[in-house]
Design a protein around this motif. Structure first.
Motif, short mmCIF file in Angstrom:
data_model
loop_
_atom_site.label_atom_id
_atom_site.label_comp_id
_atom_site.label_asym_id
_atom_site.label_seq_id
_atom_site.Cartn_x
_atom_site.Cartn_y
_atom_site.Cartn_z
N TYR A 17 1.03 -1.25 0.13
CA TYR A 17 0.40 -0.11 -0.03
C TYR A 17 0.63 1.56 -0.23
CZ TYR A 17 -3.69 2.97 1.24
OH TYR A 17 -4.72 4.22 1.67
N ALA A 18 1.98 1.75 0.82
CA ALA A 18 2.62 2.42 0.65
C ALA A 18 3.02 3.81 -0.53
CB ALA A 18 3.79 1.96 1.65
N PRO A 19 3.64 2.66 -1.35
CA PRO A 19 3.86 3.54 -2.81
C PRO A 19 2.56 3.38 -3.35
CG PRO A 19 4.58 1.42 -3.07
CD PRO A 19 4.05 1.12 -1.29
N TYR A 20 1.25 3.20 -2.94
CA TYR A 20 0.24 4.27 -3.63
C TYR A 20 0.07 5.39 -2.41
CZ TYR A 20 -0.98 -0.10 -6.31
OH TYR A 20 -0.81 -1.12 -7.24
N VAL A 21 0.05 5.28 -1.37
CA VAL A 21 0.31 7.32 -0.80
C VAL A 21 1.66 7.48 -1.67
CG1 VAL A 21 0.00 7.81 1.56
CG2 VAL A 21 -0.96 5.47 0.91
N ARG A 22 2.25 7.61 -1.38
CA ARG A 22 3.74 7.91 -1.38
C ARG A 22 3.33 8.82 -2.71
NH1 ARG A 22 6.75 3.97 1.34
NH2 ARG A 22 7.31 3.13 -0.37
N ASP A 23 3.58 7.75 -3.82
CA ASP A 23 4.24 8.10 -5.69
C ASP A 23 2.48 8.40 -6.15
OD1 ASP A 23 6.35 7.74 -4.48
OD2 ASP A 23 6.34 5.58 -4.90
N THR A 24 1.14 8.38 -5.33
CA THR A 24 -0.25 8.43 -6.31
C THR A 24 -0.89 9.15 -5.59
OG1 THR A 24 -1.36 6.19 -6.12
CG2 THR A 24 0.82 5.62 -7.52
N ALA A 25 -1.90 9.14 -6.79
CA ALA A 25 -3.49 9.59 -6.29
C ALA A 25 -4.67 8.30 -6.66
CB ALA A 25 -3.73 10.94 -7.18
N ILE A 26 -4.36 7.44 -6.25
CA ILE A 26 -4.74 6.16 -6.56
C ILE A 26 -5.46 5.97 -4.97
CG2 ILE A 26 -5.26 3.53 -6.55
CD1 ILE A 26 -3.47 3.59 -8.92
N THR A 27 -5.11 6.25 -3.67
CA THR A 27 -6.02 7.12 -2.78
C THR A 27 -5.25 8.15 -2.43
OG1 THR A 27 -5.43 6.32 -0.22
CG2 THR A 27 -3.18 5.67 -1.85
N ALA B 170 -6.58 14.58 -16.63
CA ALA B 170 -6.03 14.68 -18.09
C ALA B 170 -5.18 12.90 -18.51
CB ALA B 170 -5.28 15.44 -18.46
N PRO B 171 -5.94 12.15 -20.05
CA PRO B 171 -5.03 10.75 -19.13
C PRO B 171 -3.65 10.85 -19.24
CG PRO B 171 -5.72 12.07 -21.72
CD PRO B 171 -6.03 12.84 -20.73
N ASP B 172 -3.04 12.29 -19.17
CA ASP B 172 -1.04 11.76 -19.47
C ASP B 172 -1.35 12.12 -17.56
OD1 ASP B 172 -1.86 14.47 -19.25
OD2 ASP B 172 -0.47 15.36 -20.94
N ASP B 173 -2.09 12.54 -17.10
CA ASP B 173 -1.72 12.74 -15.72
C ASP B 173 -0.73 11.87 -14.53
OD1 ASP B 173 -1.90 12.53 -12.40
OD2 ASP B 173 -3.55 14.70 -12.74
N PRO B 174 -0.05 12.48 -13.95
CA PRO B 174 1.84 11.40 -13.57
C PRO B 174 1.08 10.88 -12.49
CG PRO B 174 1.86 13.97 -12.96
CD PRO B 174 0.53 14.06 -14.17
N TYR B 175 0.28 10.80 -11.81
CA TYR B 175 0.09 10.44 -10.26
C TYR B 175 -1.57 9.75 -10.36
CZ TYR B 175 2.90 14.09 -8.75
OH TYR B 175 3.95 15.59 -8.61
N LEU B 176 -1.86 9.78 -11.68
CA LEU B 176 -3.13 8.37 -11.44
C LEU B 176 -3.11 8.88 -13.30
CD1 LEU B 176 -5.82 7.75 -9.31
CD2 LEU B 176 -6.59 9.81 -10.14
N THR B 177 -3.91 7.03 -13.41
CA THR B 177 -4.26 6.86 -14.75
C THR B 177 -5.86 6.62 -13.93
OG1 THR B 177 -4.10 5.13 -14.50
CG2 THR B 177 -2.16 6.08 -14.97
N ARG B 178 -6.54 6.76 -15.53
CA ARG B 178 -7.87 6.10 -15.94
C ARG B 178 -8.10 4.25 -15.41
NH1 ARG B 178 -9.82 10.95 -20.11
NH2 ARG B 178 -10.01 12.28 -18.81
N GLY C 48 -11.40 15.82 -4.74
CA GLY C 48 -9.90 15.61 -3.75
C GLY C 48 -8.44 16.25 -4.70
N TYR C 49 -7.88 16.81 -3.27
CA TYR C 49 -6.80 18.11 -3.26
C TYR C 49 -5.56 16.81 -2.92
CZ TYR C 49 -3.46 21.26 -3.33
OH TYR C 49 -1.93 22.27 -3.49
N LYS C 50 -4.56 16.17 -3.40
CA LYS C 50 -3.11 15.97 -3.35
C LYS C 50 -2.29 16.67 -4.55
CE LYS C 50 -1.44 11.30 -1.94
NZ LYS C 50 -1.89 9.78 -2.00
N PHE C 51 -1.31 16.06 -4.08
CA PHE C 51 0.40 16.51 -5.37
C PHE C 51 0.28 18.15 -6.17
CE2 PHE C 51 0.18 11.94 -5.55
CZ PHE C 51 1.13 11.13 -4.93
N GLY C 52 -0.71 19.43 -5.10
CA GLY C 52 -0.81 20.41 -5.86
C GLY C 52 -1.96 20.47 -6.79
N ARG C 53 -2.43 19.07 -6.89
CA ARG C 53 -3.69 18.99 -8.14
C ARG C 53 -5.22 18.32 -7.44
NH1 ARG C 53 -1.24 16.68 -13.12
NH2 ARG C 53 1.10 17.64 -13.07
#
Length: 204
Positions: free
Chosen positions: A31-41, A138-146, A167-172
């Motif tokens: 789980y930790a990489p999803y918290v640190r590196d993505t907006a999936i959570t 946008a489909p090219d978001d660096p933190y979240l895909t579809r 939802g607000y994360k990573f300044g987005r």
């Protein structure tokens, strides 16, 4: 390219079992990489092992919490159910969550977890499965895909709602969508759910 684990034969599916609080460290590592590196959570901070252990124990009081393992016993992913809302009238609807190890994608782990979770919940008497999914503008978001929406669509979930910029994360700012799959009838006299302890035996 994901390398096949040496202890997992090619084409062999993962073993699915009920989680235990003692799995907290292994599942938190997924789980930790999803918290640190993505907006999936939408969680901002990685919980402690003890916090994660308490989450597992709390879920198991009422719902299935599943782990997918390789033949060698390594955790490849996990999935669990929780209440859609806490009020009594929502008892027959669940919110689902799933996380797969970064090096285990494309190996059928997510599908195996969800198939088992759906079977157990339907046997408990749950009628509606719901998924809350972050959705990028946008489909090219660096933190979240579809990809999660596509995954759920493939499994028979339907898009039923969208909240914009909630939802607000990573300044987005991110949208959140709800997807739903109906797995049981809606009788006039709904019976109480079976305890999770009774359906756990179906895992063998």
């Amino acid at each position: 390219m994901v390398q096949q684990e040496p202890d997992t034969a090619a084409g062999e599916g993962p073993r699915i079992r009920m989680a235990r609080p003692g799995d907290a460290e292994a599942l938190l590592a997924i789980y930790a990489p999803y918290v640190r590196d993505t907006a999936i959570t939408f969680e901002w901070d990685v919980p402690t092992v003890e916090e994660f252990r308490q989450r597992i124990a709390h879920t198991l009081e009422r719902y299935p919490y599943l782990v997918a393992e390789s033949a060698g016993g390594r955790a490849l992913g996990y999935a669990y159910a929780g209440p859609l809302k806490e009020r009594k009238a929502y008892d027959w609807a669940c919110e689902l969550s799933i996380y797969v190890a970064q090096d285990a994608h494309g190996r059928g782990v997510g599908g195996a977890l969800y198939a088992t979770l759906e079977r157990l919940l339907a046997d408990m008497g749950v009628t509606n499965l719901n998924a809350c999914i972050g959705y990028p503008a946008a489909p090219d978001d660096p933190y979240l895909t579809r990809a999660s929406v596509e995954f759920h669509t493939h499994l028979g979930f339907e898009w039923v709602g969208r909240f914009h910029g909630c939802g607000y994360k990573f300044g987005r700012w991110y949208d959140m969508v709800w997807m739903e799959k109906v797995v049981g009838g809606h009788p006039a006299n709904a019976r109480p759910l079976r305890p999770v302890s009774q359906v756990a035996a179906l895992l063998g």
